[in-house]
Scaffold this motif. Structure first.
Motif, PDB file in Angstrom:
ATOM      1  N   LEU A 180      76.457 -15.197 -26.239  1.00 37.69           N
ATOM      2  CA  LEU A 180      76.802 -16.586 -25.939  1.00 37.69           C
ATOM      3  C   LEU A 180      75.631 -17.523 -26.206  1.00 37.69           C
ATOM      4  N   ALA A 181      74.424 -17.002 -26.086  1.00 36.60           N
ATOM      5  CA  ALA A 181      73.235 -17.832 -26.310  1.00 36.60           C
ATOM      6  C   ALA A 181      73.152 -18.353 -27.737  1.00 36.60           C
ATOM      7  N   VAL A 182      73.701 -17.617 -28.688  1.00 36.20           N
ATOM      8  CA  VAL A 182      73.563 -18.016 -30.104  1.00 36.20           C
ATOM      9  C   VAL A 182      74.249 -19.358 -30.384  1.00 36.20           C
ATOM     10  N   PRO A 183      75.560 -19.506 -30.111  1.00 38.94           N
ATOM     11  CA  PRO A 183      76.161 -20.832 -30.356  1.00 38.94           C
ATOM     12  C   PRO A 183      75.629 -21.899 -29.410  1.00 38.94           C
ATOM     13  N   THR A 184      75.280 -21.498 -28.175  1.00 33.23           N
ATOM     14  CA  THR A 184      74.783 -22.478 -27.199  1.00 33.23           C
ATOM     15  C   THR A 184      73.473 -23.097 -27.663  1.00 33.23           C
ATOM     16  N   MET A 185      72.523 -22.266 -28.070  1.00 33.91           N
ATOM     17  CA  MET A 185      71.223 -22.785 -28.470  1.00 33.91           C
ATOM     18  C   MET A 185      71.264 -23.425 -29.850  1.00 33.91           C
ATOM     19  N   LEU A 186      72.159 -22.945 -30.720  1.00 34.03           N
ATOM     20  CA  LEU A 186      72.325 -23.615 -32.005  1.00 34.03           C
ATOM     21  C   LEU A 186      72.857 -25.023 -31.792  1.00 34.03           C
ATOM     22  N   GLY A 187      73.846 -25.148 -30.917  1.00 28.52           N
ATOM     23  CA  GLY A 187      74.398 -26.470 -30.606  1.00 28.52           C
ATOM     24  C   GLY A 187      73.374 -27.378 -29.957  1.00 28.52           C
ATOM     25  N   ALA A 188      72.591 -26.817 -29.016  1.00 28.55           N
ATOM     26  CA  ALA A 188      71.563 -27.608 -28.327  1.00 28.55           C
ATOM     27  C   ALA A 188      70.496 -28.087 -29.304  1.00 28.55           C
ATOM     28  N   THR A 189      70.148 -27.235 -30.258  1.00 30.96           N
ATOM     29  CA  THR A 189      69.130 -27.597 -31.254  1.00 30.96           C
ATOM     30  C   THR A 189      69.623 -28.729 -32.152  1.00 30.96           C
ATOM     31  N   VAL A 190      70.846 -28.605 -32.632  1.00 26.30           N
ATOM     32  CA  VAL A 190      71.415 -29.649 -33.503  1.00 26.30           C
ATOM     33  C   VAL A 190      71.506 -30.970 -32.743  1.00 26.30           C
ATOM     34  N   LYS A 191      71.999 -30.917 -31.501  1.00 31.61           N
ATOM     35  CA  LYS A 191      72.142 -32.136 -30.689  1.00 31.61           C
ATOM     36  C   LYS A 191      70.782 -32.775 -30.422  1.00 31.61           C
ATOM     37  N   LYS A 192      69.790 -31.971 -30.089  1.00 28.31           N
ATOM     38  CA  LYS A 192      68.462 -32.508 -29.775  1.00 28.31           C
ATOM     39  C   LYS A 192      67.823 -33.132 -31.010  1.00 28.31           C
ATOM     40  N   CYS A 193      67.960 -32.478 -32.148  1.00 30.04           N
ATOM     41  CA  CYS A 193      67.398 -33.033 -33.386  1.00 30.04           C
ATOM     42  C   CYS A 193      68.088 -34.342 -33.762  1.00 30.04           C
ATOM     43  N   TYR A 194      69.401 -34.377 -33.582  1.00 34.18           N
ATOM     44  CA  TYR A 194      70.164 -35.600 -33.882  1.00 34.18           C
ATOM     45  C   TYR A 194      69.704 -36.755 -32.994  1.00 34.18           C
ATOM     46  N   ASP A 195      69.581 -36.483 -31.680  1.00 27.23           N
ATOM     47  CA  ASP A 195      69.147 -37.528 -30.746  1.00 27.23           C
ATOM     48  C   ASP A 195      67.730 -38.000 -31.063  1.00 27.23           C
ATOM     49  N   TYR A 196      66.873 -37.069 -31.444  1.00 28.96           N
ATOM     50  CA  TYR A 196      65.477 -37.402 -31.756  1.00 28.96           C
ATOM     51  C   TYR A 196      65.413 -38.364 -32.942  1.00 28.96           C
ATOM     52  N   CYS A 197      66.194 -38.058 -33.980  1.00 32.33           N
ATOM     53  CA  CYS A 197      66.216 -38.928 -35.161  1.00 32.33           C
ATOM     54  C   CYS A 197      66.920 -40.250 -34.867  1.00 32.33           C
ATOM     55  N   LYS A 198      67.991 -40.193 -34.068  1.00 34.26           N
ATOM     56  CA  LYS A 198      68.737 -41.407 -33.733  1.00 34.26           C
ATOM     57  C   LYS A 198      67.872 -42.396 -32.954  1.00 34.26           C
TER      58      LYS A 198
END
Length: 264
Positions: A180-198
């Motif tokens: 379960l950690a794989v999709p969870t942390m992949l999603g968290a990484t994408v979201k965090k990178c998006y917010d950082y750039c936004k």
């Protein structure tokens, strides 16, 4: 952040990601000690390098990732609560990522729970393979995982306990938590990178290097840590981790009382 700090944080992540002691909490403590906890890049770094540690699961359990579509649907069901709660409370979660006192309190409370878990859910309960977990069980484990959005509440600990509450053995609950950690942390990484750039931030060449080094170090260290954790957990349970959490949490509170600059 400098290269030494990046490597130290990555080592901490690799060791603690799969232990029920909160990898994020330990990185917040370490980054506070370094004086970089408030930095926006540090918050990004502590989320993104968790993906490196999690990818060690893909390597170690490579063959078991090739399963039926039904298994992936169950992972998605378990992952869904984290998506919903993450989108709803991302700003509040971000604010907590620089507060070691929140971590300390969570460590102590979680430690008390871990001292009791082995009595609440004995390992003589029904044992299932991860492939046979029901959709309802997957959803309940996903809801337990959401507790880890509070820094200091371990993601692996919360999801493993969630699995044990559904009559899974410690080993099966731990393995499903890893998957379960794989999709969870992949999603968290994408979201965090998006917010950082936004928010208008741009990664420098050096910061990109920090992220690469951090993920590589976390991946290697996690590879070494994960097998030993499964073996220990299956044989000995949670009590040692409970005592550790309480000792560390109390120590942070005491240090903060006498030297509050430690948490700034």
């Amino acid at each position: 952040m400098d290269y030494i700090q990046a490597v130290v944080l990555a080592i901490i992540e690799g060791i603690t990601e799969f232990l029920p002691i909160s990898s994020t909490g330990h990185m917040i403590i370490a980054s506070s000690f370094f004086g970089i906890a408030h930095d926006d890049f540090t918050k990004l770094f502590t989320v993104v390098i968790q993906l490196g540690a999690i990818l060690s699961v893909v390597v170690l359990y490579f063959k078991r990732f090739f399963q039926t579509l039904d298994f992936y649907f169950k992972l998605f069901v378990a992952f869904l609560p984290a998506v919903i709660f993450g989108l709803l409370f991302s700003k509040k979660i971000d604010a907590l990522l620089e507060n070691p006192i929140t971590v300390a309190v969570s460590l102590v409370l979680g430690g008390i729970i871990l001292l009791k878990v082995d009595d609440w859910f004995t390992d003589k309960e029904e044992t299932q393979e991860t492939e046979t977990i029901s959709y309802l069980t997957a959803l309940k484990i996903g809801l337990f995982q959401c507790l880890a959005m509070i820094p200091g509440v371990s993601r692996s600990g919360a999801s493993i306990i969630g699995g044990m509450s559904q009559k899974l053995s410690r080993k099966t609950a731990a393995e499903f938590s890893f998957f379960l950690a794989v999709p969870t942390m992949l999603g968290a990484t994408v979201k965090k990178c998006y917010d950082y750039c936004k928010d208008g931030f741009v990664l420098s060449h050096e910061q990109i290097n920090f992220l690469i080094i951090g993920n590589v170090v976390a991946f290697i260290v996690a590879m070494l840590a994960i097998k030993s954790f499964i073996g220990y957990l299956s044989k000995h349970g949670f009590k040692m981790f409970g005592y550790y959490r309480i000792i560390v949490g109390v120590a942070i509170l005491v240090i903060n009382y006498f030297h509050p600059l430690f948490v700034l």
